[in-house]
Design an enzyme around this catalytic site. Structure first.
Site, PDB file in Angstrom:
ATOM      1  N   LYS B  45       0.837  -1.207   0.000  1.00  0.00           N
ATOM      2  CA  LYS B  45       0.000   0.000   0.000  1.00  0.00           C
ATOM      3  C   LYS B  45       0.873   1.258   0.000  1.00  0.00           C
ATOM      4  CE  LYS B  45      -3.871   2.319   0.926  1.00  0.00           C
ATOM      5  NZ  LYS B  45      -4.420   2.634  -0.401  1.00  0.00           N
ATOM      6  N   CYS B 130      -1.863   8.875  -8.207  1.00  0.00           N
ATOM      7  CA  CYS B 130      -3.069   8.607  -7.428  1.00  0.00           C
ATOM      8  C   CYS B 130      -4.096   9.703  -7.657  1.00  0.00           C
ATOM      9  CB  CYS B 130      -2.782   8.502  -5.941  1.00  0.00           C
ATOM     10  SG  CYS B 130      -4.297   8.148  -5.028  1.00  0.00           S
ATOM     11  N   GLY B 243      -4.312  -3.736 -14.590  1.00  0.00           N
ATOM     12  CA  GLY B 243      -5.566  -3.120 -15.010  1.00  0.00           C
ATOM     13  C   GLY B 243      -6.542  -4.209 -15.415  1.00  0.00           C
ATOM     14  N   GLY B 265      -4.955  -6.415  -9.099  1.00  0.00           N
ATOM     15  CA  GLY B 265      -5.506  -5.522  -8.083  1.00  0.00           C
ATOM     16  C   GLY B 265      -6.871  -5.943  -7.605  1.00  0.00           C
ATOM     17  N   THR B 266      -7.888  -5.321  -8.188  1.00  0.00           N
ATOM     18  CA  THR B 266      -9.277  -5.500  -7.778  1.00  0.00           C
ATOM     19  C   THR B 266      -9.702  -6.967  -7.685  1.00  0.00           C
ATOM     20  OG1 THR B 266      -9.728  -3.373  -8.803  1.00  0.00           O
ATOM     21  CG2 THR B 266     -11.622  -4.782  -8.385  1.00  0.00           C
TER      22      THR B 266
HETATM   23  C1  LIG Z   1      -8.989   0.064  -3.378  1.00  0.00           C
HETATM   24  C2  LIG Z   1      -7.801   0.407  -4.226  1.00  0.00           C
HETATM   25  C3  LIG Z   1      -6.701   1.051  -3.650  1.00  0.00           C
HETATM   26  C4  LIG Z   1      -5.581   1.393  -4.419  1.00  0.00           C
HETATM   27  N1  LIG Z   1      -4.521   2.001  -3.823  1.00  0.00           N
HETATM   28  C5  LIG Z   1      -3.414   2.280  -4.551  1.00  0.00           C
HETATM   29  C6  LIG Z   1      -2.263   2.848  -3.930  1.00  0.00           C
HETATM   30  O1  LIG Z   1      -2.222   3.059  -2.708  1.00  0.00           O
HETATM   31  N2  LIG Z   1      -1.184   3.127  -4.719  1.00  0.00           N
HETATM   32  C7  LIG Z   1      -1.179   2.872  -6.055  1.00  0.00           C
HETATM   33  O2  LIG Z   1      -0.180   3.125  -6.716  1.00  0.00           O
HETATM   34  N3  LIG Z   1      -2.245   2.308  -6.669  1.00  0.00           N
HETATM   35  C8  LIG Z   1      -3.354   2.009  -5.949  1.00  0.00           C
HETATM   36  N4  LIG Z   1      -4.442   1.425  -6.582  1.00  0.00           N
HETATM   37  C9  LIG Z   1      -4.376   1.126  -8.022  1.00  0.00           C
HETATM   38  C10 LIG Z   1      -3.987  -0.343  -8.286  1.00  0.00           C
HETATM   39  O3  LIG Z   1      -2.708  -0.629  -7.759  1.00  0.00           O
HETATM   40  C11 LIG Z   1      -4.021  -0.682  -9.783  1.00  0.00           C
HETATM   41  O4  LIG Z   1      -3.089   0.130 -10.453  1.00  0.00           O
HETATM   42  C12 LIG Z   1      -5.374  -0.457 -10.416  1.00  0.00           C
HETATM   43  O5  LIG Z   1      -6.399  -0.791  -9.515  1.00  0.00           O
HETATM   44  C13 LIG Z   1      -5.569  -1.231 -11.710  1.00  0.00           C
HETATM   45  O6  LIG Z   1      -5.496  -2.628 -11.508  1.00  0.00           O
HETATM   46  P1  LIG Z   1      -6.789  -3.576 -11.258  1.00  0.00           P
HETATM   47  O7  LIG Z   1      -7.782  -3.260 -12.330  1.00  0.00           O
HETATM   48  O8  LIG Z   1      -6.253  -4.975 -11.320  1.00  0.00           O
HETATM   49  O9  LIG Z   1      -7.312  -3.232  -9.905  1.00  0.00           O
HETATM   50  C14 LIG Z   1      -5.566   1.081  -5.819  1.00  0.00           C
HETATM   51  C15 LIG Z   1      -6.665   0.426  -6.390  1.00  0.00           C
HETATM   52  C16 LIG Z   1      -7.772   0.081  -5.628  1.00  0.00           C
HETATM   53  C17 LIG Z   1      -8.927  -0.622  -6.280  1.00  0.00           C
END
Ligand SMILES: Cc1cc2nc3c(=O)[nH]c(=O)nc-3n(C[C@H](O)[C@H](O)[C@H](O)COP(=O)(O)O)c2cc1C
Ligand SMILES: Cc1cc2nc3c(=O)[nH]c(=O)nc-3n(C[C@H](O)[C@H](O)[C@H](O)COP(=O)(O)OP(=O)(O)OC[C@H]3O[C@@H](n4cnc5c(N)ncnc54)[C@H](O)[C@@H]3O)c2cc1C
Ligand code: FES
Lengths: 253, 313
Positions: B45, B130, B243, B265-266
């Site tokens: 995080k 962010c 993504g 991620g998600t």
């Molecule tokens: C709840 C949540 C919190 C996130 N917090 C961060 C973060 O603290 N720092 C960061 O660089 N990306 C953060 N992201 C972005 C993810 O690391 C990732 O780049 C983005 O969600 C796309 O990937 P995904 O579609 O697999 O989730 C966050 C995403 C989500 C959903």
């Protein structure tokens, strides 16, 4: 887990009983599960639903939910013998042993916050605690489990429109109660929890909170609230993994 | 397992699959589900110099095949991340990629310099993208000159390689990628979330208390693929792609687009076992597709043409 029974108790209110090994991990009333309402990415997120009752030896548990939005409406179409993807049990539930044998506990539920009180009530009664239920609903047709609760203890119903029981909110009933009680366990909408905290904060009061969730296990920081002893600072509790049940005052509602 | 191993600046990865920052906390929660050692790496995080509480709730809202989040970089601050979270993660044999955030350059420099000295931190991920913090954050990620400057400043103090996390909320992603490469970035991670919004039908108001949030999940996968496809052909540093990844097939698609490793991620929220499942599925999928090693897939979408034109029997 496998669908054993699935029925509509009241308009849009469904009772779903599932069977599977997960039940052996259920230890406390007031815990919840995260339900995947369909396969695939639509809708994407799991839905948090409370465990309404469980039976370890039969490996069964029941949840009661309102089919409202996309996910819960899809869930309501699941048929007997179909599989439902469940993550859980999650969170910390009601501390059953805070109410001692011979004491009286008040169980206060609002709408779709009523279900988790059912397992709690059964366990309290088994421990020799006298229970009084105060359950609030919008209207007469929305009422469910009145008979089930009545079998365990005094059960008072309030409806907002006055079509059944006392007209008004659960607090309207509680304000007029003559019995004494030392502990209150409650689950329902936040305004109801706030009213209880304001009116009965001096009792042993436990509240089950609702918050929008991402993961449901404590990893995403979606469901965070401030703590009572540091209301604007950096300390926090997560509703999903520290709660959903908190002692009144422990977190800011 | 060696057919999945990947070598990247600072990172010897057992396999190319790692949880994405912010979607795995600091690993504790998921350690109840599986042994973290099986992961290629862990992106922790975002960490800021001081503790942050983040935004008021609701912080998440669901969308078609995705979700919006506006957590607001909640974290316990640099000191606690090092003394508690990274110390705990030190018990695992898994490289950590520390996500570095802040609202001004001095914040990034402070976090980068301290956190890069922790032994299990093998690389930094500079979060200049962010969308959920008011000051800084995204501004760093949308102006090429500024992005280059932060990268340079962090490179000067970091003891480990620096990956820069790109924001998709720009009109020219290649320009951003080139700017941070010039700034000295050792690699790129992409993409962060896309800024979006949902409104409540009954109140007419935004569902998120922050009004807007970052879109993630399967909904953004095509955008991520397109951006990785464009950027990977224009830079010479490796890309960790992310993504919407939820399956082994998704991983291969990201490699074809030009990624050398991936982050999930998600999908962790939907299925806590998604990373172990993908890692287990990948070798089977490589067999089906006829690859010996996963790195053969990198950039196949654009390299294949080249291979054909160069082909001399
Ligand atoms: C709840 C949540 C919190 C996130 N917090 C961060 C973060 O603290 N720092 C960061 O660089 N990306 C953060 N992201 C972005 C993810 O690391 C990732 O780049 C983005 O969600 C796309 O990937 P995904 O579609 O697999 O989730 C966050 C995403 C989500 C959903
Ligand atoms: C700990 C906990 C226990 C719960 N127990 C029950 C229960 O026993 N029975 C029951 O009917 N409901 C319960 N709820 C509320 C239930 O989670 C929501 O009604 C449900 O998620 C709505 O989903 P949907 O598909 O109908 O709505 P949609 O509008 O499609 O939901 C969109 C998104 O918003 C979230 N969401 C919407 N309303 C709520 C809400 N009130 N609380 C949290 N998230 C919400 C959904 O989870 C989803 O991510 C509980 C909530 C929590 C946090
Ligand atoms: S829902 Fe993710 S931390 Fe509570």
């Amino acid at each position: 887990m496998k669908v054993l029974t699935h029925k509509e108790l009241a308009p849009s209110i469904f009772e779903l009983t599932l069977q599977g090994e997960l039940v052996s991990e259920m230890k406390q009333p007031g815990q919840f599960v995260q339900v995947k309402t369909t396969e695939g990415a639509e809708p994407l997120l799991r839905r948090p639903i409370s465990i309404s009752s469980y039976n370890s030896s039969e490996k069964q548990f029941t949840m009661i939910y309102r089919a409202e939005g996309k996910g819960t409406t899809l869930l309501s179409q699941r048929k007997q013998a179909e599989a439902v993807d469940i993550l859980g049990p999650l969170g910390n539930g009601f501390p059953v042993h805070e109410a001692k044998e011979g004491e009286t506990a008040l169980l206060v539920g609002g709408g779709i916050g009523v279900p988790p009180l059912y397992q709690l009530s059964q366990m309290l009664v088994a421990n020799g605690v006298r229970v009084i239920h105060v359950l609030g609903f919008q209207t007469k047709s929305a009422i469910f489990y009145e008979k089930e609760f009545s079998e365990l203890g005094d059960t008072h119903i309030a409806t907002v429109d006055g079509s059944y029981g006392t007209k008004g909110f659960v607090t309207t009933v509680i304000d007029k109660l003559e019995q004494e009680f030392a502990t209150i366990f409650s689950c329902g909408p936040t305004p109801m929890l706030k009213a209880l905290e304001a009116g009965y904060g001096e009792k042993r009061l436990y509240l089950s909170l609702e918050e929008r969730m991402g993961c449901g296990i404590g990893a995403c920081f979606a469901c965070v609230c401030h703590t009572g002893d540091d209301p604007t600072g950096f300390s926090y509790k997560k509703v999903c993994s520290d709660g959903p049940v908190f002692r009144a005052g422990e977190v800011i509602l | 397992m060696s057919r999945l191993s990947v070598e990247l600046p600072g990172l010897h990865l057992k396999n190319p699959v790692m949880p994405a920052s912010g979607c795995f906390g600091f690993g504790r929660e998921y350690s109840q589900f599986f042994n973290l050692d099986i992961l290629g790496a862990i992106m922790i995080k975002a960490t800021t110099p001081e503790p942050r509480f983040g935004n008021p709730t609701p912080r998440v809202a669901e969308t078609s095949s995705g979700m919006l989040n506006a957590i607001g970089l909640q974290n316990p601050g640099l000191e606690k991340v090092i003394s508690e979270e990274l110390a705990w993660l030190g018990g695992y044999d898994v490289p950590i990629i520390a996500n570095v955030a802040g609202s001004q350059i001095t914040d990034y420099v402070k976090v980068a310099s301290d956190i890069s000295k922790v032994p299990n931190v093998k690389a930094l991920e500079l979060n200049i993208s962010c969308p959920n913090v008011k000051e800084g954050g995204i501004a760093f990620g949308t102006v090429p000159e500024v992005a280059k400057e932060v990268t340079k400043a962090v490179k000067e103090v970091s003891s480990v390689p620096v990956y820069v996390k790109l924001s998709p909320n720009v009109s020219n992603i290649v320009e951003m990628a080139k700017a941070v490469e010039e700034g000295g970035a050792d690699g790129l991670t992409m993409i962060n979330t896309l800024v979006g919004m949902r409104l409540d039908l009954k109140t007419g108001k935004p569902i998120l208390s922050n009004r807007t949030g970052g879109l993630s999940g399967p909904a953004i996968k095509p955008v991520a693929l397109r951006m990785i496809y464009e950027v990977s052909q224009q830079v010479s540093i490796p890309i960790i792609g992310m993504g919407g990844i939820a399956t082994a097939e998704d991983v291969i698609e990201f490699f074809y687009a030009g990624a050398s490793a991936v982050a999930v991620g998600t999908a962790n929220f939907v299925d806590p076992f998604v990373c172990p499942t993908i890692i287990e599925e990948l070798p089977k999928l490589l067999d089906e597709l006829g690859f010996d090693h996963i790195s053969e897939c990198t950039g196949r979408s654009w390299k294949q043409n080249e291979a054909v034109t160069n082909y001399r029997p």
